[in-house]
Design an enzyme around this catalytic site. Sequence first.
Site, PDB file in Angstrom:
ATOM      1  N   ARG A  69       0.855  -1.183   0.000  1.00 55.73           N
ATOM      2  CA  ARG A  69       0.000   0.000   0.000  1.00 55.73           C
ATOM      3  C   ARG A  69       0.893   1.236   0.000  1.00 55.73           C
ATOM      4  O   ARG A  69       1.935   1.269   0.672  1.00 55.73           O
ATOM      5  CB  ARG A  69      -0.939   0.016   1.211  1.00 55.73           C
ATOM      6  CG  ARG A  69      -2.068  -1.000   1.147  1.00 55.73           C
ATOM      7  CD  ARG A  69      -3.072  -0.653   0.054  1.00 55.73           C
ATOM      8  NE  ARG A  69      -4.222  -1.538   0.008  1.00 55.73           N
ATOM      9  CZ  ARG A  69      -4.300  -2.636  -0.725  1.00 55.73           C
ATOM     10  NH1 ARG A  69      -3.262  -3.023  -1.447  1.00 55.73           N
ATOM     11  NH2 ARG A  69      -5.413  -3.358  -0.747  1.00 55.73           N
ATOM     12  N   GLU A 108      -2.519   7.870  -4.549  1.00 49.13           N
ATOM     13  CA  GLU A 108      -2.835   7.361  -5.893  1.00 49.13           C
ATOM     14  C   GLU A 108      -4.326   7.436  -6.215  1.00 49.13           C
ATOM     15  O   GLU A 108      -4.720   7.387  -7.387  1.00 49.13           O
ATOM     16  CB  GLU A 108      -2.385   5.908  -6.023  1.00 49.13           C
ATOM     17  CG  GLU A 108      -3.203   4.938  -5.180  1.00 49.13           C
ATOM     18  CD  GLU A 108      -2.661   3.511  -5.225  1.00 49.13           C
ATOM     19  OE1 GLU A 108      -3.456   2.598  -5.459  1.00 49.13           O
ATOM     20  OE2 GLU A 108      -1.440   3.330  -5.023  1.00 49.13           O
ATOM     21  N   HIS A 156      -0.677   0.274  -9.606  1.00 47.91           N
ATOM     22  CA  HIS A 156      -1.372  -0.682  -8.718  1.00 47.91           C
ATOM     23  C   HIS A 156      -1.918  -1.850  -9.540  1.00 47.91           C
ATOM     24  O   HIS A 156      -3.116  -2.149  -9.518  1.00 47.91           O
ATOM     25  CB  HIS A 156      -2.503   0.021  -7.956  1.00 47.91           C
ATOM     26  CG  HIS A 156      -2.898  -0.690  -6.694  1.00 47.91           C
ATOM     27  ND1 HIS A 156      -3.414  -0.035  -5.607  1.00 47.91           N
ATOM     28  CD2 HIS A 156      -2.863  -2.002  -6.350  1.00 47.91           C
ATOM     29  CE1 HIS A 156      -3.683  -0.898  -4.648  1.00 47.91           C
ATOM     30  NE2 HIS A 156      -3.356  -2.105  -5.078  1.00 47.91           N
TER      31      HIS A 156
END
Length: 328
Positions: A237, A266, A298
């Site tokens: 994360r 993000e 991601h």
Amino acid sequence: MTYSEPVGITAFGCGRDEAARFRELAPRFGVTLTITESAVSEETAHLASGNRCISVGHKTRITPATLRALSRVGVSYISTRSIGYDHIDVDYAGRIDISVGNVCYSPDSVADYTVMMLLMAVRHAKSTVRRADVHDYRLHDVRGKELRDLTVGVVGTGRIGTAVMERLRAFGCRILAYGNRAGESGDPGDEVSLDELLRSSDVVTLHAPLNAETHHLLDRERIQRMKPGAFVVNTGRGALIDTTALVAALEDGRLGGVALDVVEGEEGVFYTDRRNAPIDSKPLLRLQEMPNAFISPHTAYYTDRALSDTVENSITNCLEFESRNQHA
């Protein structure tokens, strides 16, 4: 599992492939589905009317206001199609009697991607590819490193961290491990303190869950304790790292490079087309300018196997919730 009436599930935020997999699995599990591409929100909560269980993705933050809207239409259970659930206010959900569950999927998708990013970082792949794209075929000014000569520190030793260590073992590098599960299940890493791992590792790869204790796990002070020239890989994360401190350490040469599949802030940027739209995150823009910072949006989890696992487990979560309530 048997039920007195069909179990209904509303699946929010479904892409085309997710929707297809939900429809494929529904007959096997005997569930009725409401599938929508729309993300869950106050405005879309009504799509869950009549269904106590919903399935959501990790791309949208679920606020208390959204949770209240879901509660008003009768939702009692949220299954997120992700391992982490830091995008959901779980404490508030509990206060209004909505349970939250996550899924498990094969750790191989993220583990494979992590090792790929690690190799790209230590071999300066970003600069090499960028040069080749403009027909500059000169070698990089600095030679790459071989993994057998390096110490890799794995922070977070759950299923994904353990899978990463299993892959790294084949490269012959020394492996250090820090995490609540270090030493379990025959993990192939030497268990050490976090401080020792940071001091001794040539590469640090992060696989810890994000919570109050791990927020900015790599802050300015801990980054300063790392070996000069060390690399950081993050497929966990974004907020595990203080991004401002990370940028500063790259700019002053303290770190050799980073490979990040997740970046603090993000949300609202990753998964969108921003070619003709401004990006407000100055740290992200600065990282992408740097030749020794490789960024991807991601995507480590994004495989067909992981898709099947997450959809099936999300349905199973909902069925188990209904089963517990029928027998309560």
